[in-house]
Design an enzyme around this catalytic site. Sequence first.
Site, short mmCIF file in Angstrom:
data_model
loop_
_atom_site.label_atom_id
_atom_site.label_comp_id
_atom_site.label_asym_id
_atom_site.label_seq_id
_atom_site.Cartn_x
_atom_site.Cartn_y
_atom_site.Cartn_z
N ASP A 30 24.15 -7.53 65.72
CA ASP A 30 25.19 -7.87 64.96
C ASP A 30 24.92 -9.39 64.57
O ASP A 30 25.01 -9.98 63.39
CB ASP A 30 26.38 -7.18 64.87
CG ASP A 30 27.43 -7.67 66.30
OD1 ASP A 30 26.54 -8.17 67.05
OD2 ASP A 30 28.51 -7.45 66.01
N GLU A 60 22.97 -2.31 69.41
CA GLU A 60 23.67 -3.17 70.11
C GLU A 60 23.20 -4.54 70.43
O GLU A 60 21.85 -4.67 70.51
CB GLU A 60 23.60 -2.55 71.53
CG GLU A 60 24.97 -2.39 72.22
CD GLU A 60 26.08 -1.67 71.76
OE1 GLU A 60 27.02 -2.38 70.89
OE2 GLU A 60 26.07 -0.53 71.74
N HIS A 61 23.91 -5.35 70.25
CA HIS A 61 23.76 -6.96 70.43
C HIS A 61 22.80 -7.12 69.02
O HIS A 61 21.88 -8.25 69.01
CB HIS A 61 22.91 -7.40 71.62
CG HIS A 61 23.83 -7.21 72.54
ND1 HIS A 61 24.76 -8.29 73.08
CD2 HIS A 61 24.16 -6.26 73.66
CE1 HIS A 61 25.67 -7.92 74.03
NE2 HIS A 61 25.27 -6.83 74.31
N GLU A 106 38.55 -14.14 66.91
CA GLU A 106 38.07 -13.96 68.12
C GLU A 106 37.16 -14.95 68.63
O GLU A 106 36.84 -15.47 69.64
CB GLU A 106 37.28 -12.79 68.39
CG GLU A 106 36.94 -12.18 69.70
CD GLU A 106 36.97 -10.68 69.90
OE1 GLU A 106 36.40 -10.12 71.12
OE2 GLU A 106 37.48 -10.13 69.26
N GLY A 166 39.08 -2.37 78.44
CA GLY A 166 37.84 -2.67 79.37
C GLY A 166 36.90 -1.40 79.21
O GLY A 166 35.81 -1.62 80.18
N LEU A 206 35.15 0.03 74.13
CA LEU A 206 35.58 0.77 72.81
C LEU A 206 36.47 -0.41 71.85
O LEU A 206 36.97 0.35 70.83
CB LEU A 206 36.31 1.90 73.12
CG LEU A 206 35.87 2.94 74.18
CD1 LEU A 206 36.71 4.31 74.34
CD2 LEU A 206 34.49 3.40 73.61
N SER A 207 36.41 -1.38 72.08
CA SER A 207 36.81 -2.60 71.21
C SER A 207 38.25 -2.44 70.90
O SER A 207 38.79 -2.53 69.68
CB SER A 207 35.89 -2.43 69.95
OG SER A 207 36.09 -3.77 69.37
N SER A 208 39.12 -2.51 71.90
CA SER A 208 40.42 -2.69 71.81
C SER A 208 40.82 -3.95 71.26
O SER A 208 42.01 -4.08 70.41
CB SER A 208 41.21 -2.27 73.05
OG SER A 208 40.80 -3.44 74.15
N ASP A 242 32.41 -4.89 65.53
CA ASP A 242 33.54 -4.07 65.95
C ASP A 242 34.73 -4.16 64.99
O ASP A 242 35.60 -3.24 64.75
CB ASP A 242 34.13 -4.98 67.44
CG ASP A 242 33.13 -4.76 68.47
OD1 ASP A 242 32.13 -4.01 68.33
OD2 ASP A 242 33.33 -5.39 69.45
#
Length: 372
Positions: free
Chosen positions: A33, A30-31, A152, A114, A117-119, A164
């Site tokens: 990438d 996590e964090h 993004e 929210g 899960l990277s919608s 993601d």
Amino acid sequence: MRVVEAFRESYGAEPVGVWHAPGRVNLIGEHTDYNDGFVLPFAVPWGVTAAISPREDEVVRLRSLQVDEPVTLATLDQAEGWTRYVAGVFWVLREAGHQVGGADVVIDGDVPQGAGLSSSAALEVVVGTALNELYELGLTKMEIALTAQKAENDFVGMPCGIMDQAASALAEEGKALFMDCRSLSTRSIPFDLASHGLQLLIINTGVRHELPDGQYARRRRDCENAAKHLGLDALRDVTDLGGALARLSGDERRRTQHVVTENHRVEAVIGLLRAGAVREIGALLNASHLSLRDQFEVSCAELDVAVESAVKGGARGARMTGGGFGGSAIALVTDERVESVRETVTRAYAERGWAAPEIYPATPAAGARRLV
């Protein structure tokens, strides 16, 4: 398929095709990438489905089955809210010189909003995958992921890394995706929990946090500043953690400690999975959460309680997943302890007067693909 029916209703014609892209869960990494590090996500069974037909002009007409009002974008800069993620993909492709016209689009999604899960990545990737085929662009899956990331970063204004979008585009059913975010090399890692009597539960706290509000960007700046002070291209390049920490202080020191140790945890998890010691990864999940909570400071009370109560209920390990400040936690649980974990987490929330979290198992799903 309801997205096709909605397309007929909205545009009076059949769509040229229907595509699907999944959301993702990050098992660990996590964090890391955007620090050129290592990640190990997998795609989830939920995602975004899009029925699309090309147009001869450059107008983009959008309808989401989760939003009441359809939107027509005569120009991409008119995009607001969720439509920015779609418009951003068109913008990146056109800026790159691809001859991409307009499109009629109907979106249907079942990724919990929210939930971390990277919608948003699923939405970007499904549009990029469809446009790649409709306009015969010849992009690879990784190039589609990079297009989605740039949309993004540069159009939406969220400085995310590549994880993601890559997971949504490249994941394989039954496998996790190991990725080196510097070289963009990937490798599929078998992740068959059922054969080991295990489940990975997602605990959706229901706490929503809009990552573009500045907290995520601030963490990224901390990491970039730390690397600069150390004379490195990225924190991935730290080889002497003790020496690096001695030269840093405050937030930069804490962020560096997390990133470096999290990269090592990713490699350790891969080693355990390859050795068949799947149950043993739980301790590394626990360590990851503590680091995210104390060193990277991106957890919140609801995530902490979810993790702590899951472990108390018998989980082999648990941690927050995603960008943080809300969203979801994951818990590695043996089949016989699933109900105990559910009950313990739900009770812990009730004792604090919080709404019960949604808890459901996730299995590794396939990445973006054409359905019809």
